[in-house]
Design an enzyme around this catalytic site. Structure first.
Site, mmCIF file in Angstrom:
data_model
loop_
_atom_site.group_PDB
_atom_site.id
_atom_site.type_symbol
_atom_site.label_atom_id
_atom_site.label_comp_id
_atom_site.label_asym_id
_atom_site.label_seq_id
_atom_site.Cartn_x
_atom_site.Cartn_y
_atom_site.Cartn_z
ATOM 1 N N ASP A 10 -6.926 2.471 -6.396
ATOM 2 C CA ASP A 10 -5.180 2.345 -6.085
ATOM 3 C C ASP A 10 -4.994 0.961 -5.496
ATOM 4 O OD1 ASP A 10 -3.312 4.611 -5.806
ATOM 5 O OD2 ASP A 10 -2.777 3.099 -4.284
ATOM 6 N N ASP A 46 -5.316 -3.883 -8.425
ATOM 7 C CA ASP A 46 -4.268 -3.624 -9.242
ATOM 8 C C ASP A 46 -5.049 -3.210 -10.760
ATOM 9 O OD1 ASP A 46 -2.342 -3.721 -11.309
ATOM 10 O OD2 ASP A 46 -1.732 -5.711 -10.689
ATOM 11 N N GLY A 83 -5.760 13.845 -3.644
ATOM 12 C CA GLY A 83 -5.909 15.496 -3.822
ATOM 13 C C GLY A 83 -7.042 15.565 -5.120
ATOM 14 N N LYS A 84 -6.729 14.727 -6.303
ATOM 15 C CA LYS A 84 -7.377 14.768 -7.378
ATOM 16 C C LYS A 84 -8.855 14.010 -7.241
ATOM 17 C CE LYS A 84 -3.191 15.023 -10.268
ATOM 18 N NZ LYS A 84 -2.394 14.842 -9.132
ATOM 19 N N CYS A 142 3.946 13.633 -12.874
ATOM 20 C CA CYS A 142 4.750 14.632 -12.272
ATOM 21 C C CYS A 142 6.246 14.133 -12.496
ATOM 22 C CB CYS A 142 4.524 14.612 -10.824
ATOM 23 S SG CYS A 142 4.923 12.957 -9.952
ATOM 24 N N ALA A 145 -5.235 6.715 -7.410
ATOM 25 C CA ALA A 145 -5.791 7.813 -7.078
ATOM 26 C C ALA A 145 -5.151 8.277 -5.561
ATOM 27 C CB ALA A 145 -7.295 7.702 -6.484
ATOM 28 N N ALA A 146 -4.636 7.575 -4.952
ATOM 29 C CA ALA A 146 -3.813 8.065 -3.730
ATOM 30 C C ALA A 146 -2.833 9.027 -3.989
ATOM 31 C CB ALA A 146 -3.238 6.779 -2.933
ATOM 32 N N PRO A 147 -2.571 9.863 -3.102
ATOM 33 C CA PRO A 147 -3.268 10.305 -1.679
ATOM 34 C C PRO A 147 -4.508 10.902 -1.982
ATOM 35 C CG PRO A 147 -1.675 11.730 -1.983
ATOM 36 C CD PRO A 147 -1.533 10.995 -3.226
#
Length: 411
Positions: free
Chosen positions: A254, A280, A238-239, A349, A234-236
């Site tokens: 995370d 993990d 935004g989603k 990405c 999940a980090a950082p």
């Protein structure tokens, strides 16, 4: 002799490039140490800008240097890196040649200053120029094949600043308030260079920084209506914020405590809630199944080359293999944790097929194709119902990062 104004920024840029090109660090990893003795925010920003432009145009800058030297300088020679810095300032940042020389040659104290001065002077007298788009490193161009020239065209300029709104219903308000453009509900686009913390809406958590492409995976999950969603890796955050703002009950997982702390900070600033778990994902087992899972998987991040051009020079076959193996394992785990009828969205990405199309083709859940009407104008799904973006898309309005996104439903 007094220190020329701006020399600290150029020394920091030299350290930054050394960390990236010699030690393989990212710009973000190297930035703090490289600028540790630079007090002024504007000088730190300049060091980052110089380093980024050198990395964006590295192949072309080296070609210019080689065209003006009788004997080729070693790739890692300090004189070559200083010349890269000098040329990037002149050709990309519009720094006058006399200022370039005044702040560049002192970086070679005790070294080949006369050589650097001669090469730079030769190139300014021609005068030298850069092509319309950066030349990609040979191995990158080979890897991207027929897409390479198109993608390179999208790398010529640094990206604008994209924001995602906590409340998409306020898009018109914040577009007017910040003088922004908007390419989708809940999205704002501002010119690059804005100091984020000083913008209206930051302190009250009305928005967060997020590239338009990075906001698309959550948009494809729709409204939560109180249902449970898992944000893997999940980090950082935004989603995670997007999911919470859309009405999902979010579990954000995370492996990194430092990065998970960023998720918590972002939740606190925006007033949005999420349950955070440090674990993990390959070992963790949930206590219940989920209505939706977002797997924004760890990847080589080559799709972020507009803002992180170092990925063009530090990522190779070994990283692709490692990431693809991890992504396959995470996809298998995520599929197990869905409720019947639950939706899985996979995103990276990355511009690499190994991390995108090849991963999606292995998933055995029921395809839930992405529809054109779900996407900002100018983007379209593939024949398979997947979405592939690259930095040259929407280039007339500032472009976007490279992403691959696919969606499935569990029968």
């Amino acid at each position: 002799m007094p220190t020329p104004p701006g020399l600290h920024a150029r020394r920091a840029a030299l350290r930054l490039l050394d960390a990236v090109l010699r030690r393989g660090e990212t710009l973000d990893q190297a930035f703090s140490a490289a600028t540790s003795d630079v007090r002024k925010p504007e000088d730190r920003a300049l060091a980052r800008a110089i380093g980024t432009e050198v990395l964006r145009w590295l192949v072309d800058l080296d070609a210019l240097i080689d065209s003006a030297t009788a004997k080729t300088l070693p790739h890692d020679a300090k004189a070559r890196t200083v010349l890269r810095i000098m040329l990037a300032q002149w050709l990309r940042l519009d720094t006058p040649p006399h200022a370039v020389i005044a702040t560049g040659l002192p970086l070679l104290a005790g070294g080949p200053r006369r050589l650097a001065h001669g090469v730079f002077s030769t190139l300014t007298k021609r005068p030298a120029s850069l092509p319309a788009a950066p030349t990609l490193p040979e191995q990158v161009a080979e890897r991207w094949g027929e897409r390479a020239a198109t993608i390179a065209a999208g790398l010529a300029e640094p990206p604008p600043l994209d924001l995602t709104l906590r409340d998409p219903a306020e898009t018109a308000h914040w577009t007017n308030q910040l003088g922004a453009d908007s390419l989708a509900p809940g999205h704002l686009r501002l010119p690059r260079g804005a100091a984020v913390e000083t913008l209206a809406g930051f302190a009250e958590g009305a928005w967060w920084v997020q590239d338009l492409a990075a906001s698309l995976p959550v948009r494809l999950l729709g409204p939560g209506e109180g249902r449970h969603a898992l944000d893997l890796c999940a980090a950082p955050g935004g989603k995670t914020l997007q999911l919470a703002a859309a009405g999902w009950q979010v579990t954000a997982l995370d492996i990194s405590k430092r990065r998970l702390d960023l998720v918590k900070q972002n939740c606190k600033r925006t007033g949005l809630g999420a349950s955070t778990i440090r674990a993990d994902a390959l070992k963790w087992e949930p206590k219940h199944r989920f209505d939706a899972i977002l797997l924004d998987a760890p990847c080589t991040a080559t799709g972020t080359c507009r803002r992180h051009p170092e990925v063009l020079h530090r990522i190779g076959a070994r990283q692709f293999e490692e990431m693809a193996e991890l992504q396959t394992a995470l996809l298998a785990r995520a599929a197990e944790w869905l409720k019947p009828g639950g939706v899985l969205v996979y995103a990276v990405c990355s511009l690499e097929r190994e991390e995108g199309e090849e991963q999606a083709s292995q998933v055995t859940l029921d395809p839930l194709p992405v529809l054109a009407e779900e996407l900002p104008q100018g983007l379209a799904p593939s024949a398979e119902g997947w979405l592939r973006t690259d930095p040259a898309m929407l280039d007339d309005v500032g472009g976007l990062d490279g992403f691959f996104i696919a969606r499935w439903r569990k029968g």
